[in-house]
Design a protein around this motif. Structure first.
Motif, mmCIF file in Angstrom:
data_model
loop_
_atom_site.group_PDB
_atom_site.id
_atom_site.type_symbol
_atom_site.label_atom_id
_atom_site.label_comp_id
_atom_site.label_asym_id
_atom_site.label_seq_id
_atom_site.Cartn_x
_atom_site.Cartn_y
_atom_site.Cartn_z
ATOM 1 N N PRO A 86 -4.475 -27.402 24.286
ATOM 2 C CA PRO A 86 -4.580 -28.618 25.109
ATOM 3 C C PRO A 86 -3.214 -29.252 25.344
ATOM 4 O O PRO A 86 -2.238 -28.958 24.646
ATOM 5 N N CYS A 87 -3.164 -30.128 26.338
ATOM 6 C CA CYS A 87 -1.916 -30.880 26.581
ATOM 7 C C CYS A 87 -1.648 -31.845 25.423
ATOM 8 O O CYS A 87 -0.509 -32.029 25.014
ATOM 9 N N VAL A 88 -2.724 -32.485 24.943
ATOM 10 C CA VAL A 88 -2.614 -33.407 23.814
ATOM 11 C C VAL A 88 -3.701 -33.044 22.820
ATOM 12 O O VAL A 88 -4.884 -32.944 23.173
ATOM 13 N N GLU A 89 -3.298 -32.812 21.608
ATOM 14 C CA GLU A 89 -4.243 -32.436 20.571
ATOM 15 C C GLU A 89 -5.194 -33.595 20.248
ATOM 16 O O GLU A 89 -4.793 -34.760 20.209
ATOM 17 N N ASN A 90 -6.493 -33.243 20.069
ATOM 18 C CA ASN A 90 -7.503 -34.166 19.542
ATOM 19 C C ASN A 90 -7.783 -35.364 20.449
ATOM 20 O O ASN A 90 -8.068 -36.459 19.979
ATOM 21 N N ILE A 91 -7.702 -35.175 21.752
ATOM 22 C CA ILE A 91 -8.219 -36.175 22.699
ATOM 23 C C ILE A 91 -9.593 -35.696 23.135
ATOM 24 O O ILE A 91 -9.724 -34.697 23.857
ATOM 25 N N ASN A 92 -10.618 -36.422 22.702
ATOM 26 C CA ASN A 92 -11.992 -36.018 22.956
ATOM 27 C C ASN A 92 -12.720 -36.931 23.941
ATOM 28 O O ASN A 92 -13.871 -36.685 24.267
ATOM 29 N N GLY A 93 -12.072 -37.985 24.358
ATOM 30 C CA GLY A 93 -12.714 -38.922 25.280
ATOM 31 C C GLY A 93 -11.778 -40.082 25.595
ATOM 32 O O GLY A 93 -10.593 -40.091 25.233
ATOM 33 N N LEU A 94 -12.353 -41.069 26.281
ATOM 34 C CA LEU A 94 -11.545 -42.207 26.703
ATOM 35 C C LEU A 94 -11.060 -43.028 25.504
ATOM 36 O O LEU A 94 -9.934 -43.546 25.510
ATOM 37 N N THR A 95 -11.882 -43.128 24.471
ATOM 38 C CA THR A 95 -11.481 -43.911 23.296
ATOM 39 C C THR A 95 -10.300 -43.275 22.580
ATOM 40 O O THR A 95 -9.328 -43.951 22.221
ATOM 41 N N SER A 96 -10.369 -41.969 22.382
ATOM 42 C CA SER A 96 -9.246 -41.289 21.719
ATOM 43 C C SER A 96 -8.001 -41.306 22.599
ATOM 44 O O SER A 96 -6.878 -41.370 22.096
ATOM 45 N N ALA A 97 -8.173 -41.266 23.933
ATOM 46 C CA ALA A 97 -7.024 -41.365 24.835
ATOM 47 C C ALA A 97 -6.373 -42.750 24.728
ATOM 48 O O ALA A 97 -5.142 -42.879 24.751
ATOM 49 N N PHE A 98 -7.198 -43.791 24.604
ATOM 50 C CA PHE A 98 -6.651 -45.146 24.430
ATOM 51 C C PHE A 98 -5.900 -45.257 23.108
ATOM 52 O O PHE A 98 -4.814 -45.858 23.049
ATOM 53 N N LEU A 99 -6.445 -44.666 22.034
ATOM 54 C CA LEU A 99 -5.765 -44.717 20.740
ATOM 55 C C LEU A 99 -4.441 -43.970 20.782
ATOM 56 O O LEU A 99 -3.448 -44.405 20.198
ATOM 57 N N PHE A 100 -4.392 -42.834 21.499
ATOM 58 C CA PHE A 100 -3.141 -42.100 21.616
ATOM 59 C C PHE A 100 -2.116 -42.904 22.432
ATOM 60 O O PHE A 100 -0.913 -42.907 22.126
ATOM 61 N N SER A 101 -2.591 -43.571 23.478
ATOM 62 C CA SER A 101 -1.705 -44.433 24.259
ATOM 63 C C SER A 101 -1.126 -45.546 23.393
ATOM 64 O O SER A 101 0.067 -45.866 23.476
ATOM 65 N N LEU A 102 -1.956 -46.140 22.545
ATOM 66 C CA LEU A 102 -1.496 -47.192 21.642
ATOM 67 C C LEU A 102 -0.453 -46.662 20.669
ATOM 68 O O LEU A 102 0.596 -47.283 20.440
ATOM 69 N N GLU A 103 -0.715 -45.491 20.087
ATOM 70 C CA GLU A 103 0.223 -44.901 19.140
ATOM 71 C C GLU A 103 1.555 -44.569 19.806
ATOM 72 O O GLU A 103 2.630 -44.750 19.211
ATOM 73 N N THR A 104 1.494 -44.088 21.047
ATOM 74 C CA THR A 104 2.716 -43.704 21.751
ATOM 75 C C THR A 104 3.594 -44.909 22.049
ATOM 76 O O THR A 104 4.808 -44.885 21.835
ATOM 77 N N GLN A 105 2.960 -45.998 22.538
ATOM 78 C CA GLN A 105 3.750 -47.135 23.008
ATOM 79 C C GLN A 105 4.320 -47.957 21.864
ATOM 80 O O GLN A 105 5.414 -48.502 21.980
ATOM 81 N N CYS A 114 -1.098 -35.412 19.135
ATOM 82 C CA CYS A 114 0.287 -35.172 19.521
ATOM 83 C C CYS A 114 0.332 -34.352 20.801
ATOM 84 O O CYS A 114 -0.609 -33.623 21.133
ATOM 85 N N VAL A 115 1.446 -34.451 21.519
ATOM 86 C CA VAL A 115 1.653 -33.706 22.758
ATOM 87 C C VAL A 115 2.126 -32.296 22.418
ATOM 88 O O VAL A 115 2.951 -32.099 21.526
ATOM 89 N N THR A 116 1.596 -31.329 23.146
ATOM 90 C CA THR A 116 2.004 -29.936 22.973
ATOM 91 C C THR A 116 2.971 -29.536 24.081
ATOM 92 O O THR A 116 3.275 -30.312 24.979
ATOM 93 N N GLU A 117 3.428 -28.283 24.019
ATOM 94 C CA GLU A 117 4.349 -27.777 25.042
ATOM 95 C C GLU A 117 3.624 -27.240 26.260
ATOM 96 O O GLU A 117 4.254 -26.732 27.185
ATOM 97 N N GLN A 118 2.313 -27.389 26.303
ATOM 98 C CA GLN A 118 1.527 -26.751 27.328
ATOM 99 C C GLN A 118 1.706 -27.392 28.707
ATOM 100 O O GLN A 118 1.714 -26.695 29.712
ATOM 101 N N CYS A 119 1.871 -28.735 28.769
ATOM 102 C CA CYS A 119 1.863 -29.441 30.052
ATOM 103 C C CYS A 119 3.166 -30.221 30.231
ATOM 104 O O CYS A 119 3.496 -31.088 29.418
ATOM 105 N N ALA A 120 3.854 -29.937 31.340
ATOM 106 C CA ALA A 120 5.036 -30.728 31.667
ATOM 107 C C ALA A 120 4.646 -32.143 32.082
ATOM 108 O O ALA A 120 5.400 -33.097 31.855
ATOM 109 N N THR A 121 3.456 -32.267 32.678
ATOM 110 C CA THR A 121 2.984 -33.598 33.082
ATOM 111 C C THR A 121 2.816 -34.505 31.872
ATOM 112 O O THR A 121 3.181 -35.697 31.908
ATOM 113 N N ALA A 122 2.269 -33.977 30.798
ATOM 114 C CA ALA A 122 2.066 -34.776 29.592
ATOM 115 C C ALA A 122 3.403 -35.182 28.974
ATOM 116 O O ALA A 122 3.560 -36.312 28.490
#
Length: 322
Positions: A86-105, A114-122
């Motif tokens: 995956p582009c980002v490990e362990n994103i299973n839905g909108l809630t996990s995407a929000f938590l990853f956004s919070l952790e990143t910022q 975490c972000v993988t090397e799979q997607c340049a967009t990510a």
């Protein structure tokens, strides 16, 4: 009743009683100077913007991370294969995407997502959110700090006497006002002056509302670089050049004026400039009074300031006019 009906431009605590009408410029001009606009907001609006800015950015980027996972088919509903990266490990839905956004910022980084090397967009989205998060943090935290440390709060510890008095000082008829610094830290380079606001009619018949006349205030050592460690009594000499020269004790209350007093100085602790102001209307000017003593010396050799007598006045023999 006359005191309540009389309009005053500056209140006793220094706030200006004025409003602007029919301003042709758009309100968007205030967004050009967004820093000053944010600082001038009240605390409830500032905190609303503070919270909304962070929550809004977290949720917006959470949606973007969800879109990236959806496009790359990383979500569980697509049933990705075991070898799928995956582009980002362990994103299973909108809630996990929000938590990853919070952790990143906020750079928490639990390590579970975490972000993988799979997607340049990510990777690009991660860089963009990190930079934008630093900008938001710097701006909002700087605005909160600047709001807390504004010199306007220091001005609240400078107080003026409730009334001004008129009596003789040094053989001259003077208007006196008492001012005190409630903190032991000094105001550096203090300068005090006044403006007399009144309605005047020019020789051409033009009526000028809030016409301003300079009022010079001094202490015995001058009106600049005051040693403002203890309460000072400032005075204005009523001579032929004074606008109070033609007033008398019997006609003072019939006058229509407002005396605005300003004190400018530099805060010793922060080196920021501040201004304190107050105003007096005719009902607040007492003719034939002086201020009661306020400074005394204790047995231990210290100087004691009794603020109970700060605005207390004593009647004295005074000429009824200049």
């Amino acid at each position: 009743e006359r005191s309540r009906r009389r309009a005053r431009l500056v209140s006793k605590d220094g706030r200006c009683n004025i409003e602007f009408g029919n301003v042709e410029q758009s309100r968007f001009v205030f967004l050009i100077d967004i820093w000053t606009t944010i600082l001038d907001l009240r605390w409830r609006y500032k905190m609303t913007i503070f919270i909304s800015a962070f929550l809004g950015s977290w949720f917006l980027f959470g949606l973007l991370w969800y879109v990236v996972a959806y496009i790359h088919k990383d979500l569980p509903e697509f049933n990705p294969s075991i070898n799928h990266t995956p582009c980002v490990e362990n994103i299973n839905g909108l809630t996990s995407a929000f938590l990853f956004s919070l952790e990143t910022q906020v750079t928490i980084g639990y390590g579970f997502r975490c972000v993988t090397e799979q997607c340049a967009t990510a990777i690009f989205l991660l860089i963009f959110q990190s930079i934008l998060g630093v900008i938001i943090n710097s701006f909002m935290c700087g605005a909160i700090l600047a709001k807390i440390s504004r010199s306007k709060n220091r001005a609240k510890t400078i107080t003026f006497s409730k009334n001004a008095v008129i009596s003789k000082r040094g053989g001259k008829l003077c208007l006196l006002i008492r001012v005190a610094n409630l903190r032991k830290s000094l105001l550096i380079g203090s300068h005090i002056y006044g403006k007399l606001l009144k309605t005047t009619i020019t020789p051409e018949g033009e009526t000028i509302i809030l016409d301003q006349v300079n009022i010079e205030f001094v202490v015995d050592a001058g009106n600049e670089n005051l040693f403002f460690i203890s309460p000072l009594t400032i005075y204005h000499v009523i001579d032929k050049n004074s606008p109070f020269f033609h007033m008398a004790a019997e006609t003072l209350l019939q006058q229509d004026f407002e005396l605005v007093v300003f004190l400018d100085g530099t805060v010793e602790a922060t080196s920021a400039t501040c201004q304190v102001r107050t105003s007096y209307i005719p009902e607040e000017v007492l003719w034939g009074y002086r201020f009661a003593p306020i400074v005394s010396k204790t047995k231990e050799g210290k100087y004691r300031v009794d603020f109970q007598n700060f605005s207390k006045t004593v009647a004295v023999e005074t000429p009824h006019c200049a």
